[in-house]
Write a protein that holds these residues in place. Sequence first.
Motif, PDB file in Angstrom:
ATOM      1  N   PRO A  24       2.995  -2.291   3.210  1.00 35.45           N
ATOM      2  CA  PRO A  24       2.253  -1.130   3.715  1.00 35.45           C
ATOM      3  C   PRO A  24       2.924   0.182   3.289  1.00 35.45           C
ATOM      4  N   GLY A  25       2.121   1.159   2.884  1.00 45.41           N
ATOM      5  CA  GLY A  25       2.660   2.455   2.473  1.00 45.41           C
ATOM      6  C   GLY A  25       3.132   2.494   1.029  1.00 45.41           C
ATOM      7  N   GLN A  26       3.065   1.330   0.363  1.00 49.17           N
ATOM      8  CA  GLN A  26       3.555   1.266  -1.013  1.00 49.17           C
ATOM      9  C   GLN A  26       2.421   1.160  -2.017  1.00 49.17           C
ATOM     10  N   VAL A  27       2.782   1.438  -3.279  1.00 49.07           N
ATOM     11  CA  VAL A  27       1.815   1.456  -4.374  1.00 49.07           C
ATOM     12  C   VAL A  27       2.361   0.614  -5.529  1.00 49.07           C
ATOM     13  N   ALA A  73      -1.442  -1.278   2.671  1.00 46.92           N
ATOM     14  CA  ALA A  73      -2.159  -0.771   3.850  1.00 46.92           C
ATOM     15  C   ALA A  73      -1.694   0.647   4.184  1.00 46.92           C
ATOM     16  N   GLY A  74      -2.620   1.496   4.551  1.00 42.32           N
ATOM     17  CA  GLY A  74      -2.271   2.827   5.035  1.00 42.32           C
ATOM     18  C   GLY A  74      -2.062   3.880   3.963  1.00 42.32           C
ATOM     19  N   VAL A  75      -2.156   3.488   2.696  1.00 44.12           N
ATOM     20  CA  VAL A  75      -1.943   4.472   1.615  1.00 44.12           C
ATOM     21  C   VAL A  75      -3.185   5.350   1.467  1.00 44.12           C
ATOM     22  N   GLN A  90      14.160   9.536  -4.443  1.00 43.47           N
ATOM     23  CA  GLN A  90      13.964   9.054  -3.081  1.00 43.47           C
ATOM     24  C   GLN A  90      15.078   9.629  -2.220  1.00 43.47           C
ATOM     25  N   ALA A  91      14.838  10.823  -1.691  1.00 50.15           N
ATOM     26  CA  ALA A  91      15.830  11.442  -0.799  1.00 50.15           C
ATOM     27  C   ALA A  91      15.569  10.945   0.622  1.00 50.15           C
ATOM     28  N   LEU A 131       6.438   1.591  -5.587  1.00 51.53           N
ATOM     29  CA  LEU A 131       7.096   2.763  -4.997  1.00 51.53           C
ATOM     30  C   LEU A 131       6.309   3.213  -3.773  1.00 51.53           C
ATOM     31  N   GLY A 132       6.952   4.062  -2.961  1.00 52.60           N
ATOM     32  CA  GLY A 132       6.260   4.658  -1.830  1.00 52.60           C
ATOM     33  C   GLY A 132       5.208   5.648  -2.318  1.00 52.60           C
ATOM     34  N   GLU A 133       4.150   5.828  -1.526  1.00 53.25           N
ATOM     35  CA  GLU A 133       3.050   6.686  -1.998  1.00 53.25           C
ATOM     36  C   GLU A 133       3.481   8.143  -2.219  1.00 53.25           C
TER      37      GLU A 133
END
Length: 341
Positions: A24-27, A73-75, A90-91, A131-133
């Motif tokens: 979830p939250g990833q692409v 999910a959630g992107v 990615q800080a 990666l994260g969105e």
Amino acid sequence: MLTCRIHAKDDLRIETDSEPAVAPGQVLIRLGAGGICGSDLHYYYEGRNGSFVIREPLVPGHEASGVVAKVGAGVTRVKPGDKIAVSPSQACGRCDYCREGREHLCRNMRFLGSASVYPHVQGMFAEYFVLGECQCYPVSGDVTLGELAFAEPLAVGLHAVNRAGDLMGKHVLVTGAGTIGCLTMMAARLKGASAVTASDVLDRPLETARAVGAARTVRGDRERGALASPQFDVAFEASGSLPALNACIAAVKRGGTIVQVGTLPHEPLPFVVNEIMAKELDFKGAFRWGIEFDWAVEYIASRRVDVGPLLSRQFPLERAVEAFALARDKTRSTKVQLVAA
Ligand SMILES: [Zn+2]
Ligand SMILES: [Zn+2]
């Protein structure tokens, strides 16, 4: 899927991995183009980049664009099929540096394709990666994936000129006319510099510098006298060489500014501090970028900045060894990119 991995100095392998899962939250991103950068070359040919040493197999690559293949999910920021620029930063968003808006100096930074932390943060020279969105920057229009992969190095150039302060009407020197040097020249002109001089020790980079707007070019190794007297307000050292840094110190006027953008060799260096003192120079470092990445994506997508003259050639991932060899040879290339087959 294919992945390019550096196992040690001079040991780069193309391996077959299974496609990564999307949380979830990833692409899930299919590589568009990935630029081979100086740090990737250092990892491959030296097993280290400055003080960052390879201690486990590392997937290099931090300058990339891609196409969204799948979203978790959630992107909401992107959808499958979107053309994106990818931020390798990615800080943590929580430390004191992040909170004061200098997230590139984050205490807990995880920068893609870097051995700065252990376990290493794996990079983007792979057919697919996750990666994260918030690291995905969707772009519309006819900008190519090859152009979009310049967002990261352009952000470096924009950050370097921001570190220098006001450039309106200023005479600027850039030592080193590779990708970062040329993008720094373009950024300096955007910021109002009246004239940009480029120096390098090869002819080909200087031709590229002229193509991106340098008014004057100097062969630093042959035309020694050309940079011997103080004549510039600001210098950017983008070559990572000590003779070039010394040339900057000599060529900048009293009260001027030098911004160190390139990575110098790891060994301790003899360094002329007295001239910095007596000329009252501001000597600053520029490391990666912050908000400048967002600006770089906009400038490239709108073609406010044309990175075209810097792209020398693209290779499919499986020919990475050949691509790295061309990228290393500055008599034949500026930026070399890897693309998914
Ligand atoms: Zn880079
Ligand atoms: Zn942080």
